[in-house]
Write an enzyme that holds these catalytic residues in place. Sequence first.
Site, PDB file in Angstrom:
ATOM      1  N   ARG A  49     -10.208   6.976   3.902  1.00 18.72           N
ATOM      2  CA  ARG A  49      -8.898   6.303   3.286  1.00 18.72           C
ATOM      3  C   ARG A  49      -9.091   6.306   1.686  1.00 18.72           C
ATOM      4  NH1 ARG A  49     -13.148   1.480   4.450  1.00 18.72           N
ATOM      5  NH2 ARG A  49     -12.213  -0.286   3.126  1.00 18.72           N
ATOM      6  N   ARG A  55       1.187  -1.498   0.193  1.00 15.88           N
ATOM      7  CA  ARG A  55       0.076  -0.048  -0.149  1.00 15.88           C
ATOM      8  C   ARG A  55       0.844   1.206   0.042  1.00 15.88           C
ATOM      9  NH1 ARG A  55      -4.675  -2.177   2.119  1.00 15.88           N
ATOM     10  NH2 ARG A  55      -6.597  -0.705   2.563  1.00 15.88           N
TER      11      ARG A  55
HETATM   12  P1  ADP Z   1     -10.210  -2.008   2.688  1.00 10.90           P
HETATM   13  O1  ADP Z   1     -11.426  -1.688   2.057  1.00 10.90           O
HETATM   14  O2  ADP Z   1      -9.762  -0.506   2.540  1.00 10.90           O
HETATM   15  O3  ADP Z   1      -8.928  -1.701   1.504  1.00 10.90           O
HETATM   16  P2  ADP Z   1      -8.386  -3.321   3.882  1.00 10.90           P
HETATM   17  O4  ADP Z   1      -9.510  -4.603   4.525  1.00 10.90           O
HETATM   18  O5  ADP Z   1      -7.353  -3.952   3.035  1.00 10.90           O
HETATM   19  O6  ADP Z   1      -9.183  -1.926   2.995  1.00 10.90           O
HETATM   20  O7  ADP Z   1      -7.390  -2.532   4.729  1.00 10.90           O
HETATM   21  C1  ADP Z   1      -8.211  -1.848   6.587  1.00 10.90           C
HETATM   22  C2  ADP Z   1      -7.109  -1.252   7.294  1.00 10.90           C
HETATM   23  O8  ADP Z   1      -6.100  -2.230   7.782  1.00 10.90           O
HETATM   24  C3  ADP Z   1      -6.814   0.005   6.265  1.00 10.90           C
HETATM   25  O9  ADP Z   1      -7.547   1.423   6.833  1.00 10.90           O
HETATM   26  C4  ADP Z   1      -5.526  -0.135   7.285  1.00 10.90           C
HETATM   27  O10 ADP Z   1      -5.456   0.613   8.395  1.00 10.90           O
HETATM   28  C5  ADP Z   1      -5.091  -1.157   7.741  1.00 10.90           C
HETATM   29  N1  ADP Z   1      -3.782  -2.227   6.472  1.00 10.90           N
HETATM   30  C6  ADP Z   1      -4.353  -3.385   5.591  1.00 10.90           C
HETATM   31  N2  ADP Z   1      -3.157  -3.284   4.967  1.00 10.90           N
HETATM   32  C7  ADP Z   1      -2.965  -2.156   5.043  1.00 10.90           C
HETATM   33  C8  ADP Z   1      -0.632  -2.071   4.162  1.00 10.90           C
HETATM   34  N3  ADP Z   1      -0.694  -3.162   4.038  1.00 10.90           N
HETATM   35  N4  ADP Z   1      -0.875  -0.850   5.065  1.00 10.90           N
HETATM   36  C9  ADP Z   1      -0.826  -0.190   5.945  1.00 10.90           C
HETATM   37  N5  ADP Z   1      -1.406  -0.557   6.973  1.00 10.90           N
HETATM   38  C10 ADP Z   1      -3.135  -1.458   5.669  1.00 10.90           C
END
Ligand code: ADP
Length: 222
Positions: free
Chosen positions: A172, A89
């Site tokens: 987000r 990310r």
């Molecule tokens: P989205 O639906 O936004 O893709 P995710 O389920 O992938 O949500 O992630 C939810 C949360 O977990 C993010 O908003 C972040 O806080 C954290 N997160 C997940 N993956 C990462 C990553 N690769 N780096 C940093 N934070 C992450």
Amino acid sequence: MIDLVFLGPPGAGKGTYAKKLKEILGIPHISTGDIFREAVASGTELGERVKNILDRGELVPDDIVNEVVRERLSRPDCERGFILDGYPRTVDQAKALDEMLEEMGKDLTWSIFFDVPEEVIVQRITNRRICPKCGRIYNLLTSPPKEDNLCDVCKVPLIQREDDKEEVVRKRYKVYMENTFPVIGYYEEKGKLRKIDGTVGLDKVVKEVLRLVDKDQNATRD
Ligand code: ADP
Ligand code: ZN
């Protein structure tokens, strides 16, 4: 070996596509978001560290995420391939992943970018509901459950993720544009990027991904 990275804004449908494709391709679906949410739910030390960050829609620090992914990729079920969803990310995470793959003797097959405009995203996410038991994802507008607010399979009430509320969704999206959008350019420069329109529906998207990886398998067979 099919090693895939799924990129795209929150709500692009990465998790839904990955769940379908892992069955078809027989490779694990690794969602860092799911890993963190499970850690929070079961109250582990990792969960304690990331809970507030998740609720605010901010990013977990790179070193924590990288360690989680490194451990997960080292498990035997990843030998035949994997789908990474929600990672990398940031550009620094992408560089860390490159190092991990090199150590493992792997070469990324594709990084696939699912393109979806912001208005569609906000609409999708605020209508998203999840089964707390089996993880199935519903959308109240486009793929509602058969019975009002109950999982079709488990019959338990669906829930809304804390960070799926509109205010957090907008946050987000902003975090995505600032941190994750540059990752697309990173893979493009390496010739590793493929783009798929994420608005055409689950079946078409899945077909497109299969077409992409099929071509590679045929190419390596020749
Ligand atoms: P989205 O639906 O936004 O893709 P995710 O389920 O992938 O949500 O992630 C939810 C949360 O977990 C993010 O908003 C972040 O806080 C954290 N997160 C997940 N993956 C990462 C990553 N690769 N780096 C940093 N934070 C992450
Ligand atoms: Zn269910």
